[in-house]
Design a protein around this motif. Sequence first.
Motif, mmCIF file in Angstrom:
data_model
loop_
_atom_site.group_PDB
_atom_site.id
_atom_site.type_symbol
_atom_site.label_atom_id
_atom_site.label_comp_id
_atom_site.label_asym_id
_atom_site.label_seq_id
_atom_site.Cartn_x
_atom_site.Cartn_y
_atom_site.Cartn_z
ATOM 1 N N UNK A 135 -2.578 -24.066 18.944
ATOM 2 C CA UNK A 135 -3.198 -22.714 19.457
ATOM 3 C C UNK A 135 -2.476 -21.316 18.550
ATOM 4 N N UNK A 136 -3.370 -20.350 18.076
ATOM 5 C CA UNK A 136 -2.605 -19.498 17.487
ATOM 6 C C UNK A 136 -1.729 -18.697 18.458
ATOM 7 N N UNK A 137 -0.473 -18.369 17.920
ATOM 8 C CA UNK A 137 0.635 -17.450 18.803
ATOM 9 C C UNK A 137 0.327 -16.003 18.596
ATOM 10 N N UNK A 138 -0.409 -15.302 19.214
ATOM 11 C CA UNK A 138 -1.025 -13.981 18.596
ATOM 12 C C UNK A 138 -0.621 -12.931 19.684
ATOM 13 N N UNK A 139 -0.126 -13.568 20.921
ATOM 14 C CA UNK A 139 -0.009 -12.290 21.736
ATOM 15 C C UNK A 139 1.342 -11.800 21.760
ATOM 16 N N UNK A 140 1.699 -10.932 20.985
ATOM 17 C CA UNK A 140 2.902 -10.138 20.795
ATOM 18 C C UNK A 140 3.060 -8.682 21.021
ATOM 19 N N UNK A 151 19.126 -15.624 20.932
ATOM 20 C CA UNK A 151 18.196 -15.092 21.666
ATOM 21 C C UNK A 151 17.686 -13.961 20.794
ATOM 22 N N UNK A 152 16.192 -13.800 20.979
ATOM 23 C CA UNK A 152 15.356 -12.811 20.485
ATOM 24 C C UNK A 152 14.636 -12.034 21.455
ATOM 25 N N UNK A 153 14.427 -11.005 21.607
ATOM 26 C CA UNK A 153 13.537 -10.359 22.682
ATOM 27 C C UNK A 153 13.603 -8.653 22.286
ATOM 28 N N UNK A 154 12.686 -8.045 23.105
ATOM 29 C CA UNK A 154 12.528 -6.492 22.864
ATOM 30 C C UNK A 154 13.306 -5.787 23.935
ATOM 31 N N UNK A 190 7.326 -13.029 7.010
ATOM 32 C CA UNK A 190 8.640 -12.827 7.828
ATOM 33 C C UNK A 190 9.007 -14.087 8.153
ATOM 34 N N UNK A 191 10.401 -14.479 7.263
ATOM 35 C CA UNK A 191 10.967 -15.866 7.586
ATOM 36 C C UNK A 191 12.091 -15.806 8.553
ATOM 37 N N UNK A 192 12.080 -16.903 9.324
ATOM 38 C CA UNK A 192 13.273 -16.946 10.219
ATOM 39 C C UNK A 192 13.633 -18.469 10.219
ATOM 40 N N UNK A 193 14.869 -18.842 9.605
ATOM 41 C CA UNK A 193 15.373 -20.357 9.031
ATOM 42 C C UNK A 193 16.539 -20.633 9.981
ATOM 43 N N UNK A 194 16.395 -21.593 10.853
ATOM 44 C CA UNK A 194 17.322 -21.927 11.760
ATOM 45 C C UNK A 194 17.897 -23.329 11.445
ATOM 46 N N UNK A 195 19.132 -23.511 11.944
ATOM 47 C CA UNK A 195 20.016 -24.996 11.453
ATOM 48 C C UNK A 195 19.662 -25.739 12.875
ATOM 49 N N UNK A 196 19.849 -25.239 13.704
ATOM 50 C CA UNK A 196 19.909 -25.744 15.096
ATOM 51 C C UNK A 196 18.256 -25.729 15.756
ATOM 52 N N UNK A 197 18.081 -26.858 16.231
ATOM 53 C CA UNK A 197 16.592 -26.873 16.950
ATOM 54 C C UNK A 197 16.562 -25.943 18.202
ATOM 55 N N UNK A 198 17.827 -25.953 18.759
ATOM 56 C CA UNK A 198 18.009 -25.036 20.072
ATOM 57 C C UNK A 198 17.628 -23.699 19.574
ATOM 58 N N UNK A 199 18.125 -23.254 18.573
ATOM 59 C CA UNK A 199 17.946 -21.655 18.270
ATOM 60 C C UNK A 199 16.538 -21.466 17.872
ATOM 61 N N UNK A 200 15.866 -22.674 17.101
ATOM 62 C CA UNK A 200 14.383 -22.470 16.680
ATOM 63 C C UNK A 200 13.660 -22.447 18.318
ATOM 64 N N UNK A 201 13.871 -23.093 19.328
ATOM 65 C CA UNK A 201 13.117 -23.260 20.455
ATOM 66 C C UNK A 201 13.391 -22.049 21.314
ATOM 67 N N UNK A 202 14.552 -21.607 21.208
ATOM 68 C CA UNK A 202 14.741 -20.242 21.994
ATOM 69 C C UNK A 202 14.044 -19.154 21.161
ATOM 70 N N UNK A 203 13.889 -18.973 20.061
ATOM 71 C CA UNK A 203 13.203 -18.137 19.204
ATOM 72 C C UNK A 203 11.638 -18.256 19.610
ATOM 73 N N UNK A 204 11.210 -19.262 19.903
ATOM 74 C CA UNK A 204 9.914 -19.631 20.393
ATOM 75 C C UNK A 204 9.760 -19.134 21.783
ATOM 76 N N UNK A 205 10.547 -19.359 22.584
ATOM 77 C CA UNK A 205 10.574 -19.030 23.933
ATOM 78 C C UNK A 205 10.664 -17.473 24.128
ATOM 79 N N UNK A 221 9.574 -15.325 21.933
ATOM 80 C CA UNK A 221 8.441 -14.566 21.348
ATOM 81 C C UNK A 221 7.334 -15.032 22.299
ATOM 82 N N UNK A 222 7.163 -16.218 22.767
ATOM 83 C CA UNK A 222 5.678 -16.639 23.375
ATOM 84 C C UNK A 222 6.131 -17.221 24.759
ATOM 85 N N UNK A 223 7.258 -17.408 25.198
ATOM 86 C CA UNK A 223 7.379 -17.972 26.437
ATOM 87 C C UNK A 223 7.395 -19.508 26.600
#
Length: 309
Positions: free
Chosen positions: A13-18, A34-37, A104-119, A121-123
């Motif tokens: 599914x598209x991750x559109x709701x930002x 962490x990433x957030x507003x 707009x690129x975000x490049x992570x070494x750790x999977x945990x950081x990648x997953x946190x970025x997703x969380x 962004x989209x929960x």
Amino acid sequence: MRVLKLSLLLTGLSLCSLLQAEIYQWRDANGNLHFGDRPPEEQQVDVVTPRVNAAAKSLEVTVHHQDFTLPDGLHDKTLAAIEHIYERYRKDFGLDLHGTAEVNLYLFTRQADFQQWMNDRIGSSNPNYAGVFIPASNEVAVWRWSKEDDDVAQTILHESSHVLLHQLSPASPVWLHEGLAQYFQTLKVQDNGRVVVSALPDAERRIQHWIDNQQLITMRQYLSLDDQAWRKMAHELNAIPYTVAWGTTAFLMSKPVGRSTLRQMLQDLEKTDRRPTLQRIGHLYPGGLSRMEYDFFSWAQKGMQPQWY
């Protein structure tokens, strides 16, 4: 999105709701990124909000977060390959923006950081994803999921292709979106500046196996799938939608009449915002669907040859 489990490139599914607000990055007391507003108070943060600039360039590729660099010049060649993908969309298909296209690129070494970025962004996140794209902000996130540098580079190109096509032709059918992303993920810029696109070995072998066992879906059946039916098969981890998306797209890109057919399909979408019907595709391809079916079968039996641009 690239999914690790099947070595397939699964776009869900598209991750559109930002929300369009400032986006910050920071690390907590445990070192988690962490990433957030809404950053915590009295915490050192960096602003990483994608910026939309005036159209000084036709394409802007910006690395907002970078934990790793692909070695031996592959990193710069991968970023350059994104520009070549955009040029193919413009030159082969006549797609363009009245402004600057963005990746707009975000490049992570750790999977945990990648997953946190997703969380952030989209929960939610998924442990099987190697990369994701968020069309609402033209963002691509990839983590270094493989020891093979080419695998990671291909994930970056796959997700970047999605982001670019979503900006240029957001109404494109999902099979074409996924097929083009898989096709362009193997694009490589040579030292002499030439560009080559190669086959996806797993997909090529799977198609050949289906041919040998008379199990290959027909073009009529495949192109009749609507997006809902396509996604249902994909979410059931059926290999058909992704594999045949690559095969159909690679076949059409391998010959001028095929590229012309894709170009007209995308031009129709730009003008009418309507999905190309089976009848329309047959009208666009010289000789109709029967000829297209025959040509695809012949192409699949021979295997995809490298394509140079």
